[in-house]
Design a protein around this motif. Structure first.
Motif, PDB file in Angstrom:
ATOM      1  N   ILE A  47      -5.634   7.525  -3.377  1.00  0.00           N
ATOM      2  CA  ILE A  47      -4.971   8.812  -3.504  1.00  0.00           C
ATOM      3  C   ILE A  47      -3.752   9.182  -4.459  1.00  0.00           C
ATOM      4  CG2 ILE A  47      -3.384  10.470  -1.953  1.00  0.00           C
ATOM      5  CD1 ILE A  47      -5.036   9.466   0.402  1.00  0.00           C
TER       6      ILE A  47
ATOM      7  N   ALA B 298       4.274   1.617  -8.946  1.00  0.00           N
ATOM      8  CA  ALA B 298       3.358   0.702  -8.126  1.00  0.00           C
ATOM      9  C   ALA B 298       3.619  -0.866  -8.420  1.00  0.00           C
ATOM     10  CB  ALA B 298       1.812   1.038  -8.244  1.00  0.00           C
TER      11      ALA B 298
ATOM     12  N   ASP C 126       7.896  -2.287  -6.157  1.00  0.00           N
ATOM     13  CA  ASP C 126       7.843  -2.700  -4.923  1.00  0.00           C
ATOM     14  C   ASP C 126       8.556  -1.840  -3.813  1.00  0.00           C
ATOM     15  OD1 ASP C 126       7.449  -3.974  -2.254  1.00  0.00           O
ATOM     16  OD2 ASP C 126       7.372  -5.952  -3.187  1.00  0.00           O
TER      17      ASP C 126
ATOM     18  N   TYR D  92       0.277   0.735  12.159  1.00  0.00           N
ATOM     19  CA  TYR D  92       0.119   1.692  11.168  1.00  0.00           C
ATOM     20  C   TYR D  92       0.380   3.057  11.467  1.00  0.00           C
ATOM     21  CZ  TYR D  92      -2.251   4.349   7.437  1.00  0.00           C
ATOM     22  OH  TYR D  92      -2.336   5.465   6.555  1.00  0.00           O
TER      23      TYR D  92
ATOM     24  N   SER E 199     -10.505   5.456  -0.448  1.00  0.00           N
ATOM     25  CA  SER E 199      -9.676   4.910  -1.337  1.00  0.00           C
ATOM     26  C   SER E 199      -9.788   3.473  -1.135  1.00  0.00           C
ATOM     27  CB  SER E 199      -8.100   5.235  -0.986  1.00  0.00           C
ATOM     28  OG  SER E 199      -7.903   4.501   0.659  1.00  0.00           O
TER      29      SER E 199
ATOM     30  N   ASN F  66      -9.675   1.781   2.659  1.00  0.00           N
ATOM     31  CA  ASN F  66     -10.869   2.013   3.572  1.00  0.00           C
ATOM     32  C   ASN F  66     -12.050   1.590   2.891  1.00  0.00           C
ATOM     33  OD1 ASN F  66     -11.423   4.195   2.079  1.00  0.00           O
ATOM     34  ND2 ASN F  66     -10.086   5.554   3.584  1.00  0.00           N
TER      35      ASN F  66
HETATM   36  N1  LIG Z   1      -6.969   7.118   2.255  1.00  0.00           N
HETATM   37  C1  LIG Z   1      -7.143   7.534   3.680  1.00  0.00           C
HETATM   38  O1  LIG Z   1      -7.828   7.940   4.401  1.00  0.00           O
HETATM   39  C2  LIG Z   1      -5.542   7.992   4.192  1.00  0.00           C
HETATM   40  C3  LIG Z   1      -5.533   8.525   5.473  1.00  0.00           C
HETATM   41  C4  LIG Z   1      -4.353   8.814   5.833  1.00  0.00           C
HETATM   42  C5  LIG Z   1      -3.214   8.416   5.056  1.00  0.00           C
HETATM   43  N2  LIG Z   1      -3.194   7.510   3.869  1.00  0.00           N
HETATM   44  C6  LIG Z   1      -1.936   7.395   3.285  1.00  0.00           C
HETATM   45  O2  LIG Z   1      -2.122   7.454   1.952  1.00  0.00           O
HETATM   46  C7  LIG Z   1      -1.137   6.785   1.274  1.00  0.00           C
HETATM   47  C8  LIG Z   1      -2.146   6.108  -0.022  1.00  0.00           C
HETATM   48  O3  LIG Z   1      -3.305   5.321   0.365  1.00  0.00           O
HETATM   49  P1  LIG Z   1      -4.563   5.182  -0.006  1.00  0.00           P
HETATM   50  O4  LIG Z   1      -5.498   5.478   0.918  1.00  0.00           O
HETATM   51  O5  LIG Z   1      -4.819   5.792  -1.480  1.00  0.00           O
HETATM   52  O6  LIG Z   1      -4.702   3.558  -0.194  1.00  0.00           O
HETATM   53  P2  LIG Z   1      -4.775   2.440  -1.375  1.00  0.00           P
HETATM   54  O7  LIG Z   1      -5.997   3.005  -2.543  1.00  0.00           O
HETATM   55  O8  LIG Z   1      -4.724   1.170  -0.872  1.00  0.00           O
HETATM   56  O9  LIG Z   1      -3.183   2.725  -2.349  1.00  0.00           O
HETATM   57  C9  LIG Z   1      -2.043   2.245  -1.794  1.00  0.00           C
HETATM   58  C10 LIG Z   1      -1.128   2.316  -2.840  1.00  0.00           C
HETATM   59  O10 LIG Z   1       0.164   1.792  -2.188  1.00  0.00           O
HETATM   60  C11 LIG Z   1       0.762   0.817  -3.073  1.00  0.00           C
HETATM   61  N3  LIG Z   1       1.524   0.103  -2.442  1.00  0.00           N
HETATM   62  C12 LIG Z   1       1.063  -0.628  -1.248  1.00  0.00           C
HETATM   63  N4  LIG Z   1       1.973  -1.627  -0.904  1.00  0.00           N
HETATM   64  C13 LIG Z   1       3.067  -1.261  -1.752  1.00  0.00           C
HETATM   65  C14 LIG Z   1       4.656  -1.851  -2.011  1.00  0.00           C
HETATM   66  N5  LIG Z   1       4.875  -2.621  -1.221  1.00  0.00           N
HETATM   67  N6  LIG Z   1       5.280  -1.455  -3.059  1.00  0.00           N
HETATM   68  C15 LIG Z   1       4.765  -0.341  -3.842  1.00  0.00           C
HETATM   69  N7  LIG Z   1       3.628   0.147  -3.835  1.00  0.00           N
HETATM   70  C16 LIG Z   1       2.946  -0.368  -2.692  1.00  0.00           C
HETATM   71  C17 LIG Z   1      -0.614   0.272  -3.693  1.00  0.00           C
HETATM   72  O11 LIG Z   1      -0.029   0.004  -5.258  1.00  0.00           O
HETATM   73  P3  LIG Z   1       0.391  -1.691  -5.810  1.00  0.00           P
HETATM   74  O12 LIG Z   1      -0.790  -2.469  -4.831  1.00  0.00           O
HETATM   75  O13 LIG Z   1      -0.227  -1.670  -7.115  1.00  0.00           O
HETATM   76  O14 LIG Z   1       1.865  -1.791  -5.400  1.00  0.00           O
HETATM   77  C18 LIG Z   1      -1.391   1.365  -3.866  1.00  0.00           C
HETATM   78  O15 LIG Z   1      -1.155   2.099  -5.239  1.00  0.00           O
HETATM   79  C19 LIG Z   1      -0.726   5.683   2.148  1.00  0.00           C
HETATM   80  O16 LIG Z   1       0.462   5.932   2.440  1.00  0.00           O
HETATM   81  C20 LIG Z   1      -1.890   5.590   3.416  1.00  0.00           C
HETATM   82  O17 LIG Z   1      -1.209   5.441   4.416  1.00  0.00           O
HETATM   83  C21 LIG Z   1      -4.680   7.552   3.613  1.00  0.00           C
END
Ligand SMILES: NC(=O)c1ccc[n+]([C@@H]2O[C@H](COP(=O)([O-])OP(=O)(O)OC[C@H]3O[C@@H](n4cnc5c(N)ncnc54)[C@H](OP(=O)(O)O)[C@@H]3O)[C@@H](O)[C@H]2O)c1
Length: 251
Positions: A13, A32, A60, A153, A191, A194
């Motif tokens: 996202i 990131a 981080d 979560y 993403s 998932n």
């Molecule tokens: N996809 C869905 O269906 C969904 C639904 C509801 C909510 N969300 C929320 O949307 C947001 C983005 O998630 P996503 O679905 O796009 O997942 P994703 O593709 O796994 O992306 C997660 C991002 O968070 C970063 N991250 C994780 N731990 C970190 C840390 N300690 N410090 C800095 N960056 C960190 C990762 O970057 P690095 O690993 O490079 O640091 C990555 O860029 C999250 O908050 C998630 O809970 C997603």
């Protein structure tokens, strides 16, 4: 011209938000841990939008001092930040009491304490500037307590939504500050978080489509939005009011 900082911009996202906001005319600050991903994304965005400015930084979000330092240094580099999207998140977890406190704690520290640090750092900058737009990415799982691997979560996502609402309430009492707070409740958006989940998961939408809904809500500056609106707007209301045993089966 709007300058937007996005955390967790290296995938999913966050990365797509960067693409779509750049196309909509935003300058960007992208954070990131995986900076090589950020460099690739910057190159891609600048190839499509050569007039944009894109700053990147390793961050981080569980490193409190780094959150404050990096936000301020990106603001200095870009001449201020108009908007911060608190997006970085982690989906690790196990049922409570099954020996995986380590995984649940990591999720809590990243998604809640990390988000608190980001909100503090963003709001310091916005209070100084007397204006700004704070966007917090929660989740539809925040609507109720969730079983299995989702328990911690979902609790962190309810926590960040309450945090955002509290900041919004605080700002209602500060008419001299032009600060908007938006909470986004995404449903299932494809993403990295998932990618192992089956393609046929109910209501899963592609990253581009899901993020289009998020961008629309952000640009309107709404207080909160469930995205995509269908089916999550009515489903969210149902989730809030149905008996827990029924909600459990919906998720
Ligand atoms: N996809 C869905 O269906 C969904 C639904 C509801 C909510 N969300 C929320 O949307 C947001 C983005 O998630 P996503 O679905 O796009 O997942 P994703 O593709 O796994 O992306 C997660 C991002 O968070 C970063 N991250 C994780 N731990 C970190 C840390 N300690 N410090 C800095 N960056 C960190 C990762 O970057 P690095 O690993 O490079 O640091 C990555 O860029 C999250 O908050 C998630 O809970 C997603």
């Amino acid at each position: 011209m709007t300058t937007t900082l996005i955390t967790g911009a290296s995938s999913g996202i966050g990365a797509e938000l960067a693409r779509q906001l750049a196309a909509a005319g935003n300058d960007l600050a992208l954070c990131a841990r995986r900076t090589e991903r950020l460099e690739e994304l910057r190159a891609e965005i600048l190839a499509a939008q050569p007039d944009r400015r894109v700053a990147i930084a390793a961050l981080d979000v569980t490193d409190d001092d780094a959150v404050f330092r990096v936000f301020r240094s990106l603001a200095d580099e870009l001449g201020g930040l108009d908007r911060v999207v608190v997006n970085a998140g982690l989906g690790k977890g196990a049922p409570i009491g099954t020996g995986r406190y380590d995984a649940n704690r990591e999720t809590a520290m990243t998604n809640f304490v990390g988000a608190l640090a980001q909100c503090e750092a963003a709001m310091e900058l916005f209070r100084e500037a007397k204006r700004g737009h704070l966007v917090v990415i929660s989740s539809m799982s925040a609507m109720r307590g969730m079983p299995k691997t989702m328990t911690t979560y979902a609790a962190t996502k309810a926590g960040v939504a309450a945090l955002a609402e509290g900041i919004r309430s605080e700002m209602l009492g500060k008419p001299d500050l032009d600060i908007t707070v938006t909470t986004i409740y995404p449903g299932y958006i494809r993403s990295e978080m998932n990618e192992k989940v089956a393609q046929q998961t109910r209501f899963m939408v592609g990253t581009e489509e899901g993020v289009r809904g998020i961008v629309e809500a952000i640009e309107k500056g709404v207080d909160s939005a469930r995205v995509p609106a269908w089916p999550w707007k009515p489903l969210g209301t149902a989730m809030r009011h149905l008996p827990l045993g029924v909600v459990r089966k919906l998720t």
